[in-house]
Design an enzyme around this catalytic site. Structure first.
Site, PDB file in Angstrom:
ATOM      1  N   CYS A  16      -3.667 -43.166  40.673  1.00  0.00           N
ATOM      2  CA  CYS A  16      -4.551 -43.892  39.753  1.00  0.00           C
ATOM      3  C   CYS A  16      -5.714 -44.437  40.563  1.00  0.00           C
ATOM      4  O   CYS A  16      -5.527 -45.287  41.437  1.00  0.00           O
ATOM      5  CB  CYS A  16      -3.827 -45.038  39.056  1.00  0.00           C
ATOM      6  SG  CYS A  16      -4.917 -46.042  38.007  1.00  0.00           S
ATOM      7  N   CYS A  36     -17.585 -58.643  32.079  1.00  0.00           N
ATOM      8  CA  CYS A  36     -18.518 -58.153  31.062  1.00  0.00           C
ATOM      9  C   CYS A  36     -18.397 -59.009  29.814  1.00  0.00           C
ATOM     10  O   CYS A  36     -17.336 -59.047  29.190  1.00  0.00           O
ATOM     11  CB  CYS A  36     -18.225 -56.696  30.725  1.00  0.00           C
ATOM     12  SG  CYS A  36     -19.263 -56.038  29.395  1.00  0.00           S
ATOM     13  N   TYR A  47      -8.256 -27.294  33.368  1.00  0.00           N
ATOM     14  CA  TYR A  47      -8.417 -28.341  34.379  1.00  0.00           C
ATOM     15  C   TYR A  47      -9.003 -27.760  35.662  1.00  0.00           C
ATOM     16  O   TYR A  47      -9.909 -28.341  36.261  1.00  0.00           O
ATOM     17  CB  TYR A  47      -7.060 -28.994  34.657  1.00  0.00           C
ATOM     18  CG  TYR A  47      -7.115 -30.083  35.705  1.00  0.00           C
ATOM     19  CD1 TYR A  47      -7.664 -31.330  35.417  1.00  0.00           C
ATOM     20  CD2 TYR A  47      -6.613 -29.866  36.986  1.00  0.00           C
ATOM     21  CE1 TYR A  47      -7.707 -32.333  36.371  1.00  0.00           C
ATOM     22  CE2 TYR A  47      -6.647 -30.860  37.946  1.00  0.00           C
ATOM     23  CZ  TYR A  47      -7.200 -32.100  37.636  1.00  0.00           C
ATOM     24  OH  TYR A  47      -7.244 -33.094  38.601  1.00  0.00           O
ATOM     25  N   TYR A  84     -16.169 -36.805  37.190  1.00  0.00           N
ATOM     26  CA  TYR A  84     -15.781 -38.206  37.320  1.00  0.00           C
ATOM     27  C   TYR A  84     -16.898 -39.170  36.931  1.00  0.00           C
ATOM     28  O   TYR A  84     -16.819 -40.368  37.192  1.00  0.00           O
ATOM     29  CB  TYR A  84     -15.320 -38.492  38.753  1.00  0.00           C
ATOM     30  CG  TYR A  84     -14.174 -37.606  39.185  1.00  0.00           C
ATOM     31  CD1 TYR A  84     -12.925 -37.702  38.573  1.00  0.00           C
ATOM     32  CD2 TYR A  84     -14.349 -36.641  40.175  1.00  0.00           C
ATOM     33  CE1 TYR A  84     -11.880 -36.880  38.950  1.00  0.00           C
ATOM     34  CE2 TYR A  84     -13.296 -35.807  40.560  1.00  0.00           C
ATOM     35  CZ  TYR A  84     -12.062 -35.939  39.947  1.00  0.00           C
ATOM     36  OH  TYR A  84     -11.025 -35.112  40.312  1.00  0.00           O
ATOM     37  N   ASP A  96     -13.113 -40.109  44.295  1.00  0.00           N
ATOM     38  CA  ASP A  96     -13.161 -38.958  43.388  1.00  0.00           C
ATOM     39  C   ASP A  96     -14.618 -38.553  43.195  1.00  0.00           C
ATOM     40  O   ASP A  96     -15.389 -39.257  42.539  1.00  0.00           O
ATOM     41  CB  ASP A  96     -12.532 -39.307  42.039  1.00  0.00           C
ATOM     42  CG  ASP A  96     -11.044 -39.598  42.147  1.00  0.00           C
ATOM     43  OD1 ASP A  96     -10.389 -38.960  42.982  1.00  0.00           O
ATOM     44  OD2 ASP A  96     -10.549 -40.454  41.403  1.00  0.00           O
ATOM     45  N   GLU A 131     -14.171 -35.839  32.643  1.00  0.00           N
ATOM     46  CA  GLU A 131     -12.812 -36.181  32.235  1.00  0.00           C
ATOM     47  C   GLU A 131     -12.917 -37.411  31.336  1.00  0.00           C
ATOM     48  O   GLU A 131     -13.498 -38.425  31.734  1.00  0.00           O
ATOM     49  CB  GLU A 131     -11.931 -36.478  33.449  1.00  0.00           C
ATOM     50  CG  GLU A 131     -11.622 -35.254  34.290  1.00  0.00           C
ATOM     51  CD  GLU A 131     -10.541 -35.513  35.332  1.00  0.00           C
ATOM     52  OE1 GLU A 131      -9.934 -36.612  35.312  1.00  0.00           O
ATOM     53  OE2 GLU A 131     -10.309 -34.621  36.168  1.00  0.00           O
ATOM     54  N   CYS A 170     -11.076 -40.475  37.000  1.00  0.00           N
ATOM     55  CA  CYS A 170      -9.853 -39.699  36.763  1.00  0.00           C
ATOM     56  C   CYS A 170      -9.177 -40.171  35.487  1.00  0.00           C
ATOM     57  O   CYS A 170      -8.884 -41.361  35.331  1.00  0.00           O
ATOM     58  CB  CYS A 170      -8.909 -39.852  37.953  1.00  0.00           C
ATOM     59  SG  CYS A 170      -7.314 -39.044  37.718  1.00  0.00           S
TER      60      CYS A 170
END
Length: 221
Positions: free
Chosen positions: A204, A213, A89, A141, A136, A101, A58
């Site tokens: 969120c 990483c 959208y 996504y 999602d 997105e 998202c």
């Protein structure tokens, strides 16, 4: 029950050109300025600044993550990697445009490197989930890095390989992130630009793997 299953399968599979929605020739209206910084959303951007384009689920939470980074000049959300020109959208949510997105990040390479942005990208989401991020679900996504140059492409691949090694050591699955040359980017509607600045308690879905990483030398500036 068959209908719901069929719809879900369509959202998990990229459409063919024959299946994609037709879209439109005219761009969808959007904001002219960034809601937080008040800088021009579509430029002109300062000379010497560079751009990154990434998808990590998202775009509401993803954009907020990047606009807070020192050295990032402006951010915008939109759609990329699909077939439908100038999608809305609502159209992208059907899974029939093929777009992900994404967040456009305009940054000063003297303050933040592309490698540092990649590190943030990898650690902020789970790049092993295919056509989804957590709850999602759908092609919109998917995890993606769209590169603006050969050097960005090389850095993105090197960072992916480094992170794959770290994920494997942690017992995680294979990375499914799409890495490709930047396609046409379409700015999302005004409502979606800097959404979480306008709606501080909005949704969120960002959730990383908890695996760090380490960007290899090849991806560092």
């Amino acid at each position: 029950m068959f209908f719901l299953s069929d719809m879900l399968n369509k959202k998990l599979k990229l459409p063919t050109s024959g299946e994609a929605l037709p879209g439109r020739a005219r761009a969808i209206p959007t904001a002219s300025k960034h809601y937080v910084s008040r800088r021009p959303l579509k430029g002109p951007y300062p000379e010497g600044f560079e751009q990154a384009l990434v998808g990590l689920g998202c775009f509401w939470g993803a954009e907020r993550l990047f606009w807070q980074i020192p050295g990032v000049w402006v951010t915008a959300v939109g759609y990329a990697g699909g077939l439908t020109p100038n999608p809305t959208y609502q159209e992208t949510c059907t899974g029939l445009t093929g777009h992900a997105e994404v967040v456009l990040v305009v940054y000063d390479p003297a303050q933040v490197s592309y490698g540092e942005l990649l590190k943030i990208f990898w650690e902020a989401h789970d790049p092993t989930q295919g056509m989804r991020q957590g709850n999602d679900v759908g092609t919109t996504y998917r995890s993606a890095i769209y590169t603006f140059s050969d050097s960005q492409q090389a850095e993105a691949v090197a960072s992916r390989d480094a992170y794959q090694s770290a994920l494997k050591a942690a017992g995680r699955e294979k990375i499914t992130t799409e890495i490709a040359a930047v396609p046409q980017f379409y700015f999302a509607e005004d409502d979606h630009q800097q959404y979480l600045a306008k709606n501080p308690y909005g949704y969120c879905g960002l959730k990383g793997t908890g695996v760090a990483c380490a960007i290899p030398d090849k991806a560092a500036v």
